[in-house]
Design an enzyme around this catalytic site. Structure first.
Site, PDB file in Angstrom:
ATOM      1  CB  ALA A   1      50.778  48.037  27.679  1.00 30.23           C
TER       2      ALA A   1
ATOM      3  N   GLY B   1      53.701  50.354  31.271  1.00 24.33           N
ATOM      4  CA  GLY B   1      54.111  48.972  31.532  1.00 24.33           C
ATOM      5  C   GLY B   1      55.628  48.799  31.553  1.00 24.33           C
TER       6      GLY B   1
ATOM      7  CD  GLU C   1      52.172  49.255  35.201  1.00 29.99           C
ATOM      8  OE1 GLU C   1      52.007  49.077  33.979  1.00 29.99           O
ATOM      9  OE2 GLU C   1      51.234  49.245  36.017  1.00 29.99           O
TER      10      GLU C   1
ATOM     11  CD  GLU D   1      50.084  53.428  32.638  1.00 27.79           C
ATOM     12  OE1 GLU D   1      50.450  54.457  33.252  1.00 27.79           O
ATOM     13  OE2 GLU D   1      50.755  52.394  32.595  1.00 27.79           O
TER      14      GLU D   1
END
Ligand code: A1D88
Length: 257
Positions: free
Chosen positions: A62, A108, A111, A131
């Site tokens: 992200a 992300g 993910e 994270e």
């Protein structure tokens, strides 16, 4: 689309993420993943989708710089839930989506890759969910999908240490289907994609539908809890420190607040 382009080759849509310098998943890039699926959904010439990254990485996760523009926990929970929704669409999409990962798939980025039906990697790629290094937790269903692939003990190690594993190790743990030398990744992935493209779309769709039953019954409950927790953790002082430390390229000092 601004950050994803794609072309058709022998029944395969080869889609390239291109958002320098790290293919970080901004909100708009995640929406483009959804748009990519819209564009190939009813195209009968597309039987399989291969997703890869331009530049040094598949995706570094992200967009941490964009995080500084969000302030409330509710907004972060929503951001998490909307990312989860797009990645769920990838996982349940009736045409196989294959990730070809080089460089890094972190946060992300991993993910997204974990929501694909298969992952092929380079031997020296870095795969991880870092994270906690930022004082956060994963928010795009990583806490639920990672243990499914690597088991809970390895998932705990990866989450709690933030250390990535190599592509070779990822293949050993079942997180990746196979690891290749850098120069062979795309051609080997395309060979497998073309093989799948020759199968009946009817049986491919049915097989993907059946695979969804392999998800634990608690999966959706876990994903909802993750989105809530993502928002709660995000408004902590430690999260502000973790994000700031990343931006300032220094180690974070967490205080437990
Ligand atoms: C719900 C989901 C949550 C999440 O996904 S949170 C994010 C999780 N991901 C991470 O924590 C990974 C962060 N990035 C890194 O650890 C490193 O980077 C890499 C290992 C990917 C690469 O390291 P190196 O080769 O030393 O390059 P570099 O100078 O750190 O990065 C190159 C440029 O890319 C930007 N960048 C990297 N990752 C992100 C990111 N996730 N969001 C926004 N920008 C990112 C950097 O800041 C820098 O930019 P500049 O050249 O302007 O300094």
């Amino acid at each position: 689309m601004e950050f994803i382009s794609w072309k058709k080759e022998d029944g395969v849509a080869v889609a390239t993420i291109n958002r320098p310098p790290a293919n970080a998943l901004s909100r708009s890039l995640i929406l483009e993943v959804d748009e990519l699926l819209n564009q190939v959904e009813n195209d009968e010439e597309v039987r399989v989708i291969v997703l890869h990254g331009e530049g040094r990485f598949f995706s570094a996760g992200a967009d941490i710089k964009e995080f500084t523009q969000v302030s409330s926990g509710e907004e972060f929970s929503k951001l998490s839930a909307s990312g989860q929704e797009v990645f769920e669409r990838v996982e349940t999409f009736h045409k196989p989506v294959i990730a070809a990962i080089h460089g890094a798939a972190l946060g992300g980025g991993l993910e997204l890759a974990m929501s694909c039906h298969m992952r092929f990697v380079t031997e020296n790629a870095k795969l991880g969910l870092p994270e906690l290094q930022l004082g956060l937790i994963p928010g795009f269903a990583g806490t639920q999908r990672l243990p499914r692939y690597v088991g809970t003990a390895k998932a705990a190690e990866m989450l709690l240490t933030s250390d990535p594993i190599s592509g070779t190790e990822a293949a050993q743990y079942g997180l990746a289907n196979r690891a290749y030398a850098e120069e062979d990744l795309l051609s080997e992935t395309l060979t497998i994609a073309r093989k799948i493209a020759k199968k009946s779309p009817v049986s491919v769709k049915a097989a993907i539908e059946m695979l969804q039953y392999a998800k634990p019954a608690s999966y959706h409950e876990g994903v909802n809890a993750e989105a809530q927790s993502f928002g709660t953790v995000f408004v902590s002082e430690d999260a502000k420190e973790g994000i700031q430390a990343f931006l300032e390229k220094r180690e974070a000092q967490f205080k437990g607040k």
